[in-house]
Write a protein that holds these residues in place. Structure first.
Motif, PDB file in Angstrom:
ATOM      1  N   GLY A 131       0.801  -1.214   0.000  1.00  0.00           N
ATOM      2  CA  GLY A 131       0.000   0.000   0.000  1.00  0.00           C
ATOM      3  C   GLY A 131       0.834   1.264   0.000  1.00  0.00           C
ATOM      4  N   ASN A 135       0.964   4.085  -2.894  1.00  0.00           N
ATOM      5  CA  ASN A 135       0.659   5.464  -2.513  1.00  0.00           C
ATOM      6  C   ASN A 135       1.744   6.423  -2.989  1.00  0.00           C
ATOM      7  OD1 ASN A 135      -0.997   7.343  -0.574  1.00  0.00           O
ATOM      8  ND2 ASN A 135       1.124   7.667  -0.011  1.00  0.00           N
ATOM      9  N   THR A 159      -3.978   8.274  -1.920  1.00  0.00           N
ATOM     10  CA  THR A 159      -4.539   7.528  -0.795  1.00  0.00           C
ATOM     11  C   THR A 159      -5.649   6.592  -1.257  1.00  0.00           C
ATOM     12  OG1 THR A 159      -3.990   9.295   0.754  1.00  0.00           O
ATOM     13  CG2 THR A 159      -5.681   7.735   1.449  1.00  0.00           C
ATOM     14  N   GLN A 163      -4.492   3.118  -0.022  1.00  0.00           N
ATOM     15  CA  GLN A 163      -5.315   2.503   1.015  1.00  0.00           C
ATOM     16  C   GLN A 163      -6.213   1.419   0.429  1.00  0.00           C
ATOM     17  OE1 GLN A 163      -4.975   2.737   4.062  1.00  0.00           O
ATOM     18  NE2 GLN A 163      -4.403   4.773   4.759  1.00  0.00           N
ATOM     19  N   GLY A 164      -6.582   1.572  -0.837  1.00  0.00           N
ATOM     20  CA  GLY A 164      -7.361   0.514  -1.483  1.00  0.00           C
ATOM     21  C   GLY A 164      -6.587  -0.784  -1.544  1.00  0.00           C
ATOM     22  N   ASP A 166      -3.980  -1.541   0.365  1.00  0.00           N
ATOM     23  CA  ASP A 166      -3.745  -1.947   1.753  1.00  0.00           C
ATOM     24  C   ASP A 166      -4.928  -2.750   2.293  1.00  0.00           C
ATOM     25  OD1 ASP A 166      -4.023  -1.533   4.778  1.00  0.00           O
ATOM     26  OD2 ASP A 166      -1.993  -0.797   4.453  1.00  0.00           O
ATOM     27  N   SER A 167      -6.127  -2.195   2.174  1.00  0.00           N
ATOM     28  CA  SER A 167      -7.319  -2.859   2.703  1.00  0.00           C
ATOM     29  C   SER A 167      -7.643  -4.140   1.937  1.00  0.00           C
ATOM     30  CB  SER A 167      -8.517  -1.904   2.650  1.00  0.00           C
ATOM     31  OG  SER A 167      -8.303  -0.775   3.480  1.00  0.00           O
ATOM     32  N   ILE A 190     -13.605  -4.270   4.230  1.00  0.00           N
ATOM     33  CA  ILE A 190     -12.632  -3.693   3.296  1.00  0.00           C
ATOM     34  C   ILE A 190     -13.078  -2.307   2.857  1.00  0.00           C
ATOM     35  CG2 ILE A 190     -11.728  -3.841   0.935  1.00  0.00           C
ATOM     36  CD1 ILE A 190     -11.547  -6.858   1.297  1.00  0.00           C
ATOM     37  N   GLN A 193     -13.347   0.328   5.934  1.00  0.00           N
ATOM     38  CA  GLN A 193     -12.058   0.825   6.389  1.00  0.00           C
ATOM     39  C   GLN A 193     -11.406   1.709   5.326  1.00  0.00           C
ATOM     40  OE1 GLN A 193     -12.611   0.154   9.557  1.00  0.00           O
ATOM     41  NE2 GLN A 193     -10.550  -0.572   9.949  1.00  0.00           N
ATOM     42  N   TRP A 194     -11.537   1.313   4.062  1.00  0.00           N
ATOM     43  CA  TRP A 194     -10.991   2.109   2.966  1.00  0.00           C
ATOM     44  C   TRP A 194     -11.632   3.495   2.936  1.00  0.00           C
ATOM     45  CZ3 TRP A 194     -13.799   3.518  -1.576  1.00  0.00           C
ATOM     46  CH2 TRP A 194     -13.026   4.143  -2.565  1.00  0.00           C
ATOM     47  N   LYS A 197     -10.435   5.657   5.933  1.00  0.00           N
ATOM     48  CA  LYS A 197      -9.050   6.112   5.768  1.00  0.00           C
ATOM     49  C   LYS A 197      -8.943   7.231   4.746  1.00  0.00           C
ATOM     50  CE  LYS A 197      -7.145   1.596   7.048  1.00  0.00           C
ATOM     51  NZ  LYS A 197      -6.485   0.364   6.544  1.00  0.00           N
ATOM     52  N   VAL A 198      -9.658   7.093   3.634  1.00  0.00           N
ATOM     53  CA  VAL A 198      -9.639   8.150   2.615  1.00  0.00           C
ATOM     54  C   VAL A 198     -10.274   9.421   3.166  1.00  0.00           C
ATOM     55  CG1 VAL A 198     -10.499   8.848   0.342  1.00  0.00           C
ATOM     56  CG2 VAL A 198      -9.610   6.530   0.678  1.00  0.00           C
TER      57      VAL A 198
END
Length: 239
Positions: A131, A135, A159, A163-164, A166-167, A190, A193-194, A197-198
């Motif tokens: 991730g 990024n 992000t 983050q996509g 990552d999740s 998924i 959380q995504w 975070k965004v």
């Protein structure tokens, strides 16, 4: 300036690196093991991992690193964070495994906090590594495309992708097939959380602008990664 000159002596790079690794480790030690709950209007009680409150700050710092110092220096920080996570996971296992003294009655509590499941640790490390590189890559490329303007588009845009990834890696690796975790629940978490975070990244945009502007003025640089080798395994820059 197209890329960082190896002769440059950055005044604040080490501090940003230290902040990046510190936030990364804290998010895994303090927040990873706790499930919190919030009462949302029209929805009701909604559970979420407490680490989501400050883990995205590591992505903000990652954005600052790439924007100010360039992809090569951000790559150095990502590998430092990766090594720190590995070391933390290993030492947590060692300390938990040590036989407790007969009159020390906190072993169960200690195991509950620091005795992380190996599968979750593996998922966390893999997701972070992939991730963060996504990024940083997206931000560096978008800086070239936008000619250094519209910082918010690349901090938020990078992000979305970082983050996509990552999740999308963490939750299936950590929980798919685990009792109580249906395929539908994994997918729901998924995307939840995504989105959180965004949203955090977007909310912190004014802070990112302030930090980036201050560092650029202090360091006296404006770096574009036009000739950078974007391989994660390329030679790491030495500041």
């Amino acid at each position: 300036m197209n890329k960082p000159d190896s002769r440059l002596q950055f005044r604040y790079f080490d501090f940003v690196l230290a902040a990046f690794v510190t936030i990364l480790l804290l998010s895994n030690v303090i927040g990873a093991g706790k499930v919190a709950e919030i009462d949302l209007p029209a929805i009701g009680m909604w559970p979420f991992g407490a680490g989501v409150l400050f883990f995205p700050i590591s992505y903000v710092i990652g954005d600052v690193l790439t924007e100010v110092y360039g992809y090569a220096y951000a790559r150095r920080c990502i590998w430092a964070g990766f090594a720190a996570l590995l070391f933390m996971a290993f030492m947590s296992w060692v300390v938990v495994a040590l036989p407790p003294a007969a009159d020390w009655g906190n072993q169960a509590a200690y195991e509950a906090v620091f005795g992380q499941v190996p599968r979750i640790v593996l998922a966390s490390i893999i997701a972070f590594w992939a991730g963060e590189f996504v990024n940083s890559y997206v931000l560096a490329k978008m800086k070239i495309w936008t000619r250094g303007k519209l910082l918010w588009t690349r901090t938020i845009g990078s992000t979305v992708f970082g983050q996509g990834v990552d999740s999308a890696l963490f939750y299936p690796i950590a929980f798919l097939g685990v009792a109580g975790w249906t395929n539908e629940l994994v997918v729901q978490v998924i995307f939840t959380q995504w989105a959180i975070k965004v949203a955090w990244e977007a909310a912190l945009t004014p802070v990112t602008y302030a930090v980036v502007g201050w560092l650029k003025r202090r360091e006296g640089v404006e770096i574009f990664d036009t000739d950078t080798d974007f391989s994660p395994f390329a030679k790491v820059e030495q500041p």
